[in-house]
Design a protein around this motif. Structure first.
Motif, short mmCIF file in Angstrom:
data_model
loop_
_atom_site.label_atom_id
_atom_site.label_comp_id
_atom_site.label_asym_id
_atom_site.label_seq_id
_atom_site.Cartn_x
_atom_site.Cartn_y
_atom_site.Cartn_z
N HIS A 1 39.97 35.18 45.07
CA HIS A 1 40.42 34.93 43.60
C HIS A 1 40.07 36.36 43.42
CE1 HIS A 1 41.19 31.04 43.44
NE2 HIS A 1 40.48 30.73 43.78
N LEU A 2 39.35 37.19 44.13
CA LEU A 2 38.48 38.56 42.95
C LEU A 2 40.08 39.81 43.15
CD1 LEU A 2 36.41 39.77 45.99
CD2 LEU A 2 35.77 39.19 44.60
N GLN B 1 41.99 38.46 41.25
CA GLN B 1 42.69 38.27 39.74
C GLN B 1 42.29 38.43 38.94
OE1 GLN B 1 42.63 33.80 41.51
NE2 GLN B 1 43.85 33.94 39.37
N LEU B 2 41.03 39.40 39.39
CA LEU B 2 39.60 40.27 38.22
C LEU B 2 40.16 40.85 37.41
CD1 LEU B 2 36.34 39.85 39.86
CD2 LEU B 2 37.39 37.96 38.46
N HIS B 3 40.27 41.51 36.04
CA HIS B 3 40.67 42.66 35.56
C HIS B 3 39.22 43.56 35.64
CE1 HIS B 3 43.94 40.47 33.25
NE2 HIS B 3 43.63 39.30 33.83
N TYR C 1 36.67 45.73 34.03
CA TYR C 1 35.66 45.60 32.89
C TYR C 1 36.25 46.71 31.66
CZ TYR C 1 31.59 43.01 31.66
OH TYR C 1 30.66 42.17 30.92
N PHE D 1 28.56 33.06 34.40
CA PHE D 1 29.12 33.36 35.14
C PHE D 1 28.23 31.76 36.31
CE2 PHE D 1 29.10 34.63 39.62
CZ PHE D 1 30.58 34.84 39.46
N GLN E 1 34.44 38.91 28.55
CA GLN E 1 34.92 39.02 29.94
C GLN E 1 33.70 38.45 31.43
OE1 GLN E 1 38.01 42.63 30.97
NE2 GLN E 1 36.76 42.26 32.76
N GLU F 1 35.90 34.86 31.84
CA GLU F 1 36.98 34.70 32.71
C GLU F 1 37.49 34.97 34.01
OE1 GLU F 1 40.98 37.55 31.96
OE2 GLU F 1 39.31 38.77 32.80
N GLY F 2 35.71 35.75 34.03
CA GLY F 2 36.16 36.13 35.50
C GLY F 2 35.28 34.52 36.32
N LEU G 1 37.59 32.60 36.79
CA LEU G 1 38.79 32.33 38.17
C LEU G 1 38.53 32.32 39.38
CD1 LEU G 1 40.53 35.68 36.31
CD2 LEU G 1 41.98 33.97 36.75
N LEU G 2 37.08 33.52 40.08
CA LEU G 2 36.11 33.20 40.92
C LEU G 2 36.03 31.38 41.45
CD1 LEU G 2 34.43 36.26 40.38
CD2 LEU G 2 36.34 35.58 42.11
#
Length: 400
Positions: A4-5, A7-9, A11, A106, A129, A132-133, A136-137
């Motif tokens: 999943h890392l 997929q992170l945008h 910052y 988080f 953000q 989102e992170g 995703l994680l």
């Protein structure tokens, strides 16, 4: 590595560094940073002194649950601030201290989300953000709920498809909003509480800007406040996040709390015992002092009001600008692409603002942050006035 890392945008501030790369701003203009929401007002001395008085506490391992005195101070403040009867928030079962809301926002998702069930985490768009992170994680699919001008920059819960509500395990709300400063009302909360009851998801309410508001007679409504007034006195499915970073100008203290549904917090506490994130004892004592005092918060609000008044007065005749009901942000519409606006403003006036598209994602055919910039009025008032004058000159010199 965790798949999943990937997929992170990046910052937003990483993107901003790239945007500014290779540009040499005018040397005769001092740089003014209005991009990061980091309070620059002085941390009150009594908070610093409380920290120093308890440095002997560094010899102790802190507990995950925190000192009973801290949890009680938090519970008492929550009741006072949100009109809940004394004892209506149980310090033993409904409060957990955290090292700032960022880590808690988080980590709560990691504890709440069941990745085996094709989960969805709903979040406002634009957004902080971390939402989102975290989704995703945790193996969840983010659903971006656009907050656009036609809706007053507030989320339209009625626009969310039934299929999304059925898969939703957690929804983030942010009120007052980052970056818009808009505030959810009690009726907004009640609508969401009914949806949570119907579809069984957790409401995670990020309320770290609730103490920075314009109208002293109308402080922003909190989720626990709405729940209690609706008879949901156990705060079922409700969790709020609060912080001393903005309220008390103490971002470096890394102190906040999570409060709400005792069953959610019981499981979240179990997660935190493994997560390894107890608050240092000196920080806890400084936090007790901060939560027990309102005078410094009242003074802090007035500083921001003064800055909003001065900033808007300078710019109101050259652009469309409005005073938000809360937070310390101006969500300014730009006459050109927001990234280009930020780039040229830095190049010509040595001012850094954050492009709105860096805070949002394309959803439903639009990017709701596009053609906006976020301006954080965190600098001293003299710098904010100077920045407004430079932005005015920039707008006059670059009319489309």
């Amino acid at each position: 590595m965790n798949p999943h890392l990937s997929q992170l945008h990046p910052y937003p501030f990483e993107k901003l560094v790239t945007l500014k790369q290779g540009i040499t701003p005018p040397a005769d203009k001092a740089h003014i940073a209005l991009s990061i929401g980091e309070p620059k007002h002085a941390t009150p001395h009594f908070i610093q002194e409380a920290l120093l008085r308890h440095l002997h506490g560094l010899t102790q391992y802190p507990t995950t649950k925190g000192l009973p005195e801290l949890r009680q101070a938090i519970a008492d403040w929550t009741c006072r601030r949100f009109g809940i009867p004394t004892g209506g928030v149980d310090a033993e079962t409904q409060v957990l201290p955290v090292n700032g809301t960022r880590e808690a926002l988080f980590s709560l998702v990691q504890a709440v989300v069941d990745p085996a069930d094709k989960p969805v985490v709903i979040m406002p768009n634009p957004f902080y953000q971390i939402y989102e992170g975290a989704a995703l994680l945790a193996g969840a699919e983010p659903y971006y709920l656009n907050t656009v001008e036609v809706d007053g920059y507030l989320p339209d819960f009625d626009s969310v498809p039934e299929a999304i509500w059925q898969r939703c395990q957690l929804i983030f709300i942010c009120s007052p909003g980052n970056p818009t400063g808009t505030v959810l009302t009690q009726s907004d909360h009640l609508k969401l509480l009914a949806l949570a009851d119907k579809y069984d998801f957790v409401i995670a309410s990020d309320e770290c800007y609730t103490e920075l508001y314009d109208d002293e007679a109308h402080p922003p409504q909190g989720l626990l406040q709405s729940a209690y007034q609706a008879g949901i006195t156990d705060f079922k499915r409700c969790v709020i996040f609060q912080s001393l970073s903005k309220r008390s100008n103490a971002p470096g203290l890394r102190s906040g709390f999570v409060a709400g549904d005792a069953e959610v917090l019981k499981q979240y506490f179990k997660y935190r015992t493994y997560h390894g994130c107890p608050m240092p004892v000196p920080t806890q004592h400084a936090s007790i002092a901060a939560w027990n005092d309102e005078e410094h918060v009242n003074l802090n609000r007035q500083l921001y009001r003064d800055k909003f008044s001065a900033f808007i007065e300078i710019l109101q005749d050259v652009c469309e600008i409005s005073r938000p009901p809360a937070s310390f942000y101006i969500w300014l519409k730009t006459p050109i692409d927001d990234a280009e606006f930020a780039k040229q403003l830095f190049a010509q006036q040595n001012i850094t603002v954050l492009p709105g598209s860096y805070l949002s994602r394309d959803s439903g055919g639009i990017n709701p942050g596009a053609n906006h910039v976020r301006i954080a009025l965190v600098a001293p008032i003299e710098e904010c006035v100077e920045a407004a004058q430079r932005i005015k000159a920039f707008l006059n010199e670059n009319k489309p």
